[in-house]
Design a protein around this motif. Structure first.
Motif, PDB file in Angstrom:
ATOM      1  N   TYR A   1       0.821  -1.200   0.000  1.00 52.25           N
ATOM      2  CA  TYR A   1       0.000   0.000   0.000  1.00 52.25           C
ATOM      3  C   TYR A   1       0.858   1.254   0.000  1.00 52.25           C
ATOM      4  O   TYR A   1       0.561   2.230  -0.701  1.00 52.25           O
ATOM      5  CB  TYR A   1      -0.948   0.015   1.204  1.00 52.25           C
ATOM      6  CG  TYR A   1      -1.874   1.205   1.177  1.00 52.25           C
ATOM      7  CD1 TYR A   1      -2.891   1.301   0.236  1.00 52.25           C
ATOM      8  CD2 TYR A   1      -1.707   2.263   2.066  1.00 52.25           C
ATOM      9  CE1 TYR A   1      -3.722   2.408   0.185  1.00 52.25           C
ATOM     10  CE2 TYR A   1      -2.532   3.371   2.022  1.00 52.25           C
ATOM     11  CZ  TYR A   1      -3.541   3.438   1.081  1.00 52.25           C
ATOM     12  OH  TYR A   1      -4.350   4.543   1.027  1.00 52.25           O
ATOM     13  N   LEU A   2       1.933   1.244   0.780  1.00 50.79           N
ATOM     14  CA  LEU A   2       2.796   2.418   0.845  1.00 50.79           C
ATOM     15  C   LEU A   2       3.423   2.726  -0.515  1.00 50.79           C
ATOM     16  O   LEU A   2       3.615   3.885  -0.871  1.00 50.79           O
ATOM     17  CB  LEU A   2       3.887   2.213   1.904  1.00 50.79           C
ATOM     18  CG  LEU A   2       3.420   2.211   3.366  1.00 50.79           C
ATOM     19  CD1 LEU A   2       4.592   1.952   4.300  1.00 50.79           C
ATOM     20  CD2 LEU A   2       2.736   3.518   3.738  1.00 50.79           C
ATOM     21  N   ARG A   3       3.729   1.690  -1.277  1.00 53.83           N
ATOM     22  CA  ARG A   3       4.268   1.923  -2.626  1.00 53.83           C
ATOM     23  C   ARG A   3       3.276   2.718  -3.466  1.00 53.83           C
ATOM     24  O   ARG A   3       3.672   3.546  -4.290  1.00 53.83           O
ATOM     25  CB  ARG A   3       4.559   0.585  -3.312  1.00 53.83           C
ATOM     26  CG  ARG A   3       5.735  -0.183  -2.751  1.00 53.83           C
ATOM     27  CD  ARG A   3       5.876  -1.524  -3.448  1.00 53.83           C
ATOM     28  NE  ARG A   3       6.320  -1.358  -4.821  1.00 53.83           N
ATOM     29  CZ  ARG A   3       7.537  -1.689  -5.257  1.00 53.83           C
ATOM     30  NH1 ARG A   3       8.427  -2.191  -4.418  1.00 53.83           N
ATOM     31  NH2 ARG A   3       7.871  -1.510  -6.507  1.00 53.83           N
ATOM     32  N   GLY A   4       1.997   2.469  -3.240  1.00 51.55           N
ATOM     33  CA  GLY A   4       0.965   3.166  -4.003  1.00 51.55           C
ATOM     34  C   GLY A   4       0.795   4.620  -3.622  1.00 51.55           C
ATOM     35  O   GLY A   4       0.057   5.353  -4.297  1.00 51.55           O
TER      36      GLY A   4
ATOM     37  N   GLY B   1       3.833   4.042  11.888  1.00 52.20           N
ATOM     38  CA  GLY B   1       3.980   4.846  10.684  1.00 52.20           C
ATOM     39  C   GLY B   1       5.404   5.216  10.322  1.00 52.20           C
ATOM     40  O   GLY B   1       5.608   6.104   9.497  1.00 52.20           O
ATOM     41  N   GLN B   2       6.401   4.530  10.891  1.00 50.37           N
ATOM     42  CA  GLN B   2       7.778   4.961  10.656  1.00 50.37           C
ATOM     43  C   GLN B   2       8.202   4.809   9.197  1.00 50.37           C
ATOM     44  O   GLN B   2       8.905   5.667   8.654  1.00 50.37           O
ATOM     45  CB  GLN B   2       8.750   4.226  11.578  1.00 50.37           C
ATOM     46  CG  GLN B   2       8.753   2.726  11.497  1.00 50.37           C
ATOM     47  CD  GLN B   2       9.702   2.116  12.521  1.00 50.37           C
ATOM     48  OE1 GLN B   2      10.919   2.289  12.451  1.00 50.37           O
ATOM     49  NE2 GLN B   2       9.151   1.422  13.497  1.00 50.37           N
ATOM     50  N   ASN B   3       7.776   3.747   8.515  1.00 50.98           N
ATOM     51  CA  ASN B   3       8.133   3.591   7.103  1.00 50.98           C
ATOM     52  C   ASN B   3       7.449   4.663   6.252  1.00 50.98           C
ATOM     53  O   ASN B   3       8.050   5.220   5.332  1.00 50.98           O
ATOM     54  CB  ASN B   3       7.755   2.196   6.613  1.00 50.98           C
ATOM     55  CG  ASN B   3       8.618   1.118   7.230  1.00 50.98           C
ATOM     56  OD1 ASN B   3       9.768   1.368   7.618  1.00 50.98           O
ATOM     57  ND2 ASN B   3       8.083  -0.086   7.345  1.00 50.98           N
ATOM     58  N   PHE B   4       6.179   4.932   6.568  1.00 48.40           N
ATOM     59  CA  PHE B   4       5.438   6.008   5.901  1.00 48.40           C
ATOM     60  C   PHE B   4       6.192   7.323   6.040  1.00 48.40           C
ATOM     61  O   PHE B   4       6.422   8.052   5.063  1.00 48.40           O
ATOM     62  CB  PHE B   4       4.047   6.098   6.526  1.00 48.40           C
ATOM     63  CG  PHE B   4       3.194   7.236   6.037  1.00 48.40           C
ATOM     64  CD1 PHE B   4       2.194   7.021   5.113  1.00 48.40           C
ATOM     65  CD2 PHE B   4       3.376   8.525   6.525  1.00 48.40           C
ATOM     66  CE1 PHE B   4       1.395   8.072   4.661  1.00 48.40           C
ATOM     67  CE2 PHE B   4       2.593   9.574   6.087  1.00 48.40           C
ATOM     68  CZ  PHE B   4       1.596   9.344   5.149  1.00 48.40           C
ATOM     69  N   ALA B   5       6.589   7.643   7.274  1.00 47.02           N
ATOM     70  CA  ALA B   5       7.234   8.923   7.556  1.00 47.02           C
ATOM     71  C   ALA B   5       8.557   9.059   6.825  1.00 47.02           C
ATOM     72  O   ALA B   5       8.875  10.122   6.276  1.00 47.02           O
ATOM     73  CB  ALA B   5       7.436   9.075   9.067  1.00 47.02           C
TER      74      ALA B   5
END
Length: 504
Positions: A155-158, A450-454
């Motif tokens: 999802y984060l890739r998107g 959310g660390q990867n998101f951030a």
């Protein structure tokens, strides 16, 4: 009538006696607590009742960083020491082995005193029982299970398209600043872009804060500052002089929760009506929550709790990290030059940054990690120690709170040579990895979801900034830190910005 006044007098005397007795009992209890824990090293108490609280209150009033006091005491009393406030005892822990043992295990719950005070903010529900504050493991795990799909790698890739789009809006704004020959207040601009990202990616709302005014940035800042007073000063809300400010904080918290309830309800209604809705984090949370068995009204409140948690945590800390990063690159031209070269080699003149590009920006990752070593924007966490434990050879009776600070360990010579020197090579892939002394997103099962998101967002914004602009700090820029619960650059990181000249 005389009998009545006699009875009233007796009642008053009895009440005084009870109050005096209760006070004496409380004094004895504090004395008992002192005797129970005073074998643990620690700074002298400033008073019998308040313990070390006055030190922290003084630091707050003088705009000092509380974690600097923790660092000072660590150098004096060692990696394990005690602090007191009323009948509460906390043990500061700055040794990697105990950090690993306590933070990595679910058997040490979050600190009841602090996290209960985050449930309400001056009597107004704030973070409630969301992911950050939930103390019951089963309750937390249920919420984590609901939230996990919204942060999967797939999802984060998107989200890369939105990251690029919002970062481009910042670049456009910086272009206007260059054209108008004015200075750029980077912290403010970065706060706008990270809040835009959260609103768009998480909730499908286009705030466009770089071009429009909104009450949200001020509300978040007010809540965070109020949170610090609420946690660190037990008597703050009872001082009549603070009543106006307390009401301002409550109004800010009310605004965030009311807005969250409206956005959640609007999305739910759209989904129930079969309308096309964005495949964003809010939709995924609602869909996953709907599949959860035995959803209750309290579970609905948890969703709102997590809205406030994510809206604040996913915006404020990332903006502060980016601002500190710009500040340090401005101080170190040689590191800035190296970061720019990597961006040029990996990104070149491409308008959009891909997910695969992020993995190739190795040095930029090192710069961002080093930024968080010196300036962990969420610097501390705490856990309850319910049973007796031995830390660094010191017996710690159960019933205390353990305090951890990545700010402190990140600035200890024991763990990082020349710790105040900004050196991204500490995080070179071949460099030795820090052993449980670097944890800007906490550790273990309760680490930041959310660390990867951030970090994806931070890398996209910084890469585009380095790709398109040169920046220098204005003369006289200070490098002080403002402690508002999270850490932020006190100066706001004011820069002179120019378009990059690729002809040289």
């Amino acid at each position: 009538m005389a009998v009545f006044f006699a009875l009233l007098s007796l009642c008053a005397k009895a009440l005084v006696i009870l109050l005096v007795a209760a006070f004496l009992c409380y004094c004895l209890y504090i004395k008992y607590i002192h005797m129970k824990y005073d074998h643990i090293p620690g700074p002298p108490r400033e008073s019998f009742f308040l313990g070390h609280a006055a030190t922290f209150l003084s630091a707050m009033k003088n705009d000092e960083v509380v974690h600097d006091k923790f660092l000072e005491w660590t150098e004096t009393y060692g990696p394990v020491y005690r602090i007191n406030a009323l009948h509460y005892v906390s043990v500061c822990v700055f040794c990697p082995e105990a950090t690993k043992e306590i933070l990595m295990s679910p058997k040490y719950p979050k600190d009841k005193m602090v996290y209960k005070r985050l449930f309400y903010l001056f009597g107004k529900r704030f973070l409630g029982n969301g992911l950050v504050t939930a103390q019951d493991h089963e309750l937390w795990y249920k919420q984590r299970r609901i939230m996990d799909p919204a942060f999967s790698t797939l999802y984060l890739r998107g989200l890369m398209g939105t990251f690029n789009e919002r970062a481009d809006k910042l670049m456009d704004k910086l272009g206007e600043i260059v054209d108008n020959n004015v200075q750029a207040k980077m912290l403010h601009l970065l706060n706008c872009v990270t809040m835009d990202v959260i609103a768009k990616v998480a909730f499908g709302v286009d705030l466009d804060l770089l071009n429009k005014s909104s009450p949200f940035p001020k509300a978040v800042e007010t809540c965070l500052k109020g949170m610090v007073f609420y946690i660190r000063d037990f008597f703050f809300e009872f001082n009549p002089k603070n009543r106006g400010y307390v009401n301002e904080v409550k109004a800010a918290a009310r605004l965030l929760r009311t807005t969250g309830a409206q956005w959640i309800q609007k999305r739910k209604l759209a989904m129930q009506n079969g309308e096309d809705v964005p495949k964003d984090i809010l939709t995924m949370i609602i869909k996953t929550a709907a599949a959860e068995e035995n959803m209750t009204e309290e579970d609905e409140e948890f969703m709102l709790d997590n809205f406030v948690t994510f809206f604040i945590a996913g915006q404020e800390t990332t903006a502060n990290q980016l601002a500190f990063c710009v500040m340090e690159l401005g101080r170190h031209p040689e590191i800035l030059k190296k970061a720019k070269k990597e961006v040029d080699d990996v990104i070149g003149m491409k308008p959009d940054i891909s997910y695969d590009d992020l993995g190739k920006l190795v040095y930029l990752s090192q710069v961002l990690k080093e930024t968080l070593r010196l300036y962990p924007t969420a610097p501390g966490t705490s856990r309850d120690i319910t049973e007796d434990i031995v830390i660094a050879g010191i017996r710690i009776p159960g019933g205390v709170t353990s305090i951890f600070s990545s700010y402190v360990t990140g600035r200890m010579e024991k763990f990082f040579k020349d710790p105040l020197t900004f050196d991204p090579d500490r995080f070179h892939p071949d460099a030795p990895k820090p052993y449980y002394c670097y944890y800007p997103f906490a550790l273990g099962p309760r680490s930041c979801l959310g660390q990867n998101f951030a970090q994806m967002e931070a890398k996209v914004v910084m890469a585009k900034l380095l790709q398109r602009f040169d920046f220098t700090l204005v003369p006289g820029e200070t490098f002080d830190i403002l402690d508002t619960g999270t850490l932020r650059p006190k100066s706001g990181v004011v820069c002179t910005v120019k378009h990059r000249n690729y002809t040289n």
